[in-house]
Write a protein that holds these residues in place. Structure first.
Motif, PDB file in Angstrom:
ATOM      1  N   PRO A   1       0.801  -1.229   0.000  1.00 32.60           N
ATOM      2  CA  PRO A   1       0.000   0.000   0.000  1.00 32.60           C
ATOM      3  C   PRO A   1       0.832   1.277   0.000  1.00 32.60           C
ATOM      4  CG  PRO A   1       0.000  -0.988   2.179  1.00 32.60           C
ATOM      5  CD  PRO A   1       0.672  -1.978   1.270  1.00 32.60           C
ATOM      6  N   ASN A   2       2.113   1.157   0.333  1.00 30.35           N
ATOM      7  CA  ASN A   2       2.974   2.338   0.406  1.00 30.35           C
ATOM      8  C   ASN A   2       3.898   2.467  -0.795  1.00 30.35           C
ATOM      9  OD1 ASN A   2       4.422   0.071   1.161  1.00 30.35           O
ATOM     10  ND2 ASN A   2       5.572   1.099   2.785  1.00 30.35           N
ATOM     11  N   LEU A   3       3.554   1.795  -1.892  1.00 33.24           N
ATOM     12  CA  LEU A   3       4.338   1.869  -3.123  1.00 33.24           C
ATOM     13  C   LEU A   3       3.409   2.244  -4.272  1.00 33.24           C
ATOM     14  CD1 LEU A   3       6.997   1.428  -4.706  1.00 33.24           C
ATOM     15  CD2 LEU A   3       6.338  -0.993  -4.913  1.00 33.24           C
ATOM     16  N   LEU A   4       3.706   3.358  -4.926  1.00 30.06           N
ATOM     17  CA  LEU A   4       2.890   3.863  -6.033  1.00 30.06           C
ATOM     18  C   LEU A   4       3.753   3.904  -7.290  1.00 30.06           C
ATOM     19  CD1 LEU A   4       0.322   5.190  -7.173  1.00 30.06           C
ATOM     20  CD2 LEU A   4       1.128   7.380  -6.250  1.00 30.06           C
ATOM     21  N   LEU A   5       3.343   3.148  -8.324  1.00 29.40           N
ATOM     22  CA  LEU A   5       4.107   3.059  -9.563  1.00 29.40           C
ATOM     23  C   LEU A   5       3.321   3.631 -10.734  1.00 29.40           C
ATOM     24  CD1 LEU A   5       5.459  -0.627  -9.309  1.00 29.40           C
ATOM     25  CD2 LEU A   5       6.469   1.471  -8.369  1.00 29.40           C
ATOM     26  N   THR A   6       4.016   4.362 -11.608  1.00 29.08           N
ATOM     27  CA  THR A   6       3.446   4.822 -12.872  1.00 29.08           C
ATOM     28  C   THR A   6       4.462   4.549 -13.978  1.00 29.08           C
ATOM     29  OG1 THR A   6       4.229   7.090 -12.409  1.00 29.08           O
ATOM     30  CG2 THR A   6       1.925   6.579 -11.872  1.00 29.08           C
ATOM     31  N   PRO A   7       4.015   4.324 -15.214  1.00 25.24           N
ATOM     32  CA  PRO A   7       4.897   3.840 -16.294  1.00 25.24           C
ATOM     33  C   PRO A   7       5.596   4.942 -17.089  1.00 25.24           C
ATOM     34  CG  PRO A   7       2.638   3.752 -17.036  1.00 25.24           C
ATOM     35  CD  PRO A   7       2.590   4.265 -15.616  1.00 25.24           C
ATOM     36  N   HIS A   8       6.475   5.697 -16.447  1.00 22.41           N
ATOM     37  CA  HIS A   8       7.274   6.747 -17.091  1.00 22.41           C
ATOM     38  C   HIS A   8       6.375   7.748 -17.815  1.00 22.41           C
ATOM     39  CE1 HIS A   8      11.556   7.611 -18.733  1.00 22.41           C
ATOM     40  NE2 HIS A   8      10.843   8.733 -18.671  1.00 22.41           N
ATOM     41  N   VAL A   9       5.410   8.277 -17.088  1.00 26.39           N
ATOM     42  CA  VAL A   9       4.457   9.215 -17.686  1.00 26.39           C
ATOM     43  C   VAL A   9       4.431  10.571 -16.986  1.00 26.39           C
ATOM     44  CG1 VAL A   9       2.951   7.419 -18.614  1.00 26.39           C
ATOM     45  CG2 VAL A   9       2.566   8.252 -16.282  1.00 26.39           C
ATOM     46  N   ALA A  10       5.327  10.810 -16.028  1.00 31.31           N
ATOM     47  CA  ALA A  10       5.302  12.078 -15.307  1.00 31.31           C
ATOM     48  C   ALA A  10       5.423  13.268 -16.248  1.00 31.31           C
ATOM     49  CB  ALA A  10       6.420  12.120 -14.262  1.00 31.31           C
ATOM     50  N   TRP A  11       6.171  13.104 -17.302  1.00 26.14           N
ATOM     51  CA  TRP A  11       6.415  14.179 -18.272  1.00 26.14           C
ATOM     52  C   TRP A  11       5.266  14.366 -19.245  1.00 26.14           C
ATOM     53  CZ3 TRP A  11       6.592  13.098 -23.567  1.00 26.14           C
ATOM     54  CH2 TRP A  11       6.527  11.736 -23.886  1.00 26.14           C
ATOM     55  N   GLY A  12       4.290  13.413 -19.264  1.00 26.64           N
ATOM     56  CA  GLY A  12       3.461  13.238 -20.428  1.00 26.64           C
ATOM     57  C   GLY A  12       2.074  13.828 -20.439  1.00 26.64           C
ATOM     58  N   SER A  13       1.850  14.985 -19.849  1.00 28.59           N
ATOM     59  CA  SER A  13       0.553  15.633 -20.079  1.00 28.59           C
ATOM     60  C   SER A  13       0.450  16.001 -21.556  1.00 28.59           C
ATOM     61  CB  SER A  13       0.413  16.892 -19.218  1.00 28.59           C
ATOM     62  OG  SER A  13       1.315  17.895 -19.643  1.00 28.59           O
ATOM     63  N   ASP A  14      -0.764  16.079 -22.069  1.00 24.08           N
ATOM     64  CA  ASP A  14      -0.947  16.399 -23.488  1.00 24.08           C
ATOM     65  C   ASP A  14      -0.274  17.709 -23.866  1.00 24.08           C
ATOM     66  OD1 ASP A  14      -2.335  14.087 -23.837  1.00 24.08           O
ATOM     67  OD2 ASP A  14      -4.287  15.009 -24.198  1.00 24.08           O
ATOM     68  N   SER A  15      -0.387  18.700 -22.991  1.00 24.87           N
ATOM     69  CA  SER A  15       0.211  20.000 -23.313  1.00 24.87           C
ATOM     70  C   SER A  15       1.735  19.908 -23.369  1.00 24.87           C
ATOM     71  CB  SER A  15      -0.216  21.052 -22.285  1.00 24.87           C
ATOM     72  OG  SER A  15       0.232  20.711 -20.985  1.00 24.87           O
ATOM     73  N   SER A  16       2.325  19.115 -22.481  1.00 19.22           N
ATOM     74  CA  SER A  16       3.783  18.963 -22.490  1.00 19.22           C
ATOM     75  C   SER A  16       4.259  18.224 -23.733  1.00 19.22           C
ATOM     76  CB  SER A  16       4.241  18.219 -21.235  1.00 19.22           C
ATOM     77  OG  SER A  16       4.068  19.008 -20.083  1.00 19.22           O
TER      78      SER A  16
END
Length: 324
Positions: A284-299
């Motif tokens: 519960p204390n581990l949050l993973l995302t697939p290399h998308v921090a940079w990836g808002s549509d505007s960015s």
């Protein structure tokens, strides 16, 4: 920059790294365009046989490959990192290399702060409790199984003071977070506005990484560093996977050296089940995302625009975002 042909050949090796909803402008000059969603190492040489300009995000262009492409004049990297390109070979043989900078200064900080809020308030843990039926079985209108902390008033330690580190600091300050920047690891005399690396680890309620990956920063955060952090601290990595010893991070979470971690980047991408982070996703204390921090549509749209501007600038003889 004069090219051998009036209509130079441009090849995009991994077009699928830019989502389909993003408009990809075309260069302003006449050209021949070819794009591929993905390109395996075995196909690179054949697909670039006539290319004078190549666009790559993650496809590797090493010395062995570049030696077989004497007509190549420009490598336009559609990202900030360019460790997939043999820069030394390009310098030696007059191949220009450009990258894309400054496009994610809104997206990455928002992702960092989103992870910080989620982990500090244990949103993942509570979501899992409801999924498992724990709240329903307890029959209370509210159900406290995980601590909930406030983000305002906490201290965020930032490792890496480039554009993304500074933008993250600005966003954090705007919501009442105290910010400290870490001096480079092992440096005893700090620049103005920086604190010693180890001291930042000890003082911070959360640490966020925004430095490049190099021989010096590989496993910048390992078991010794994790043990120096507060037991209720959070580690967030949206920088590069190799900055953190992933096995040591899982041990730290299980042993209580730190409270939680948010990870967007991995040593190998895409990560597979051999990665200790993926094999512990139920924590519960581990949050993973697939290399998308940079990836808002505007960015990503900004990235696409800058990418094509870099190519136009090269052909016009202007240096813009040049690595070499």
């Amino acid at each position: 920059m004069s090219l051998p042909h009036s209509k130079p050949s441009i090849v995009f090796l991994d077009r699928a790294t830019i989502p389909t909803q993003i408009t990809l402008p075309k260069p302003s000059f006449e050209h021949n365009w070819q794009e591929y969603d993905f390109t395996s190492p075995q196909l690179v040489e054949n697909r670039l046989a006539d290319a004078e300009i190549v666009i790559t995000n993650k496809v590797v262009l090493d010395r062995n490959t570049l030696q077989k492409l004497p007509q190549l004049k420009l490598i336009a990297v559609s990202a900030t990192g360019f460790n997939n390109v043999d820069i030394q070979y390009c310098q030696e043989h007059g191949i220009a290399v450009t990258n894309v900078q400054g496009y994610a200064t809104q997206s990455v900080p928002e992702h960092v702060i989103a992870m910080l809020f989620s982990l500090r308030r244990n949103l993942v843990g509570y979501h899992q409790d409801i999924k498992k039926g724990e709240w329903q079985r307890n029959k209370q209108f509210c159900f406290f199984t995980h601590p909930i902390g406030d983000v305002a008033g906490s201290t965020l330690g930032i490792i890496g003071s480039g554009a993304l580190g500074k933008a993250t600091a600005a966003l954090a300050k705007s919501i009442g977070i105290n910010v400290v920047f870490a001096e480079r690891k092992g440096i005893t005399e700090c620049r103005e506005g920086y604190l010693p690396f180890d001291l930042v680890l000890q003082l911070s309620d959360a640490i966020t990484l925004h430095c490049p990956l190099s021989a010096e920063t590989h496993h910048l955060i390992g078991e010794p560093e994790l043990k120096k952090m507060k037991s209720d601290a959070i580690l967030i990595n949206t920088g590069r996977g190799g900055l953190v010893d992933e096995a040591a991070l899982i041990t730290a979470l299980k042993s209580g050296y730190i409270a939680a971690a948010g990870v967007d980047v991995f040593t190998q991408e895409p990560a597979d089940e051999s990665n200790p982070l993926l094999s512990n996703m139920d924590m519960p204390n581990l949050l993973l995302t697939p290399h998308v921090a940079w990836g808002s549509d505007s960015s990503i749209q900004d990235l696409a625009n800058i990418l094509m501007d870099n190519i136009d600038a090269f052909v016009e003889g202007r240096e813009q975002n040049r690595v070499v």
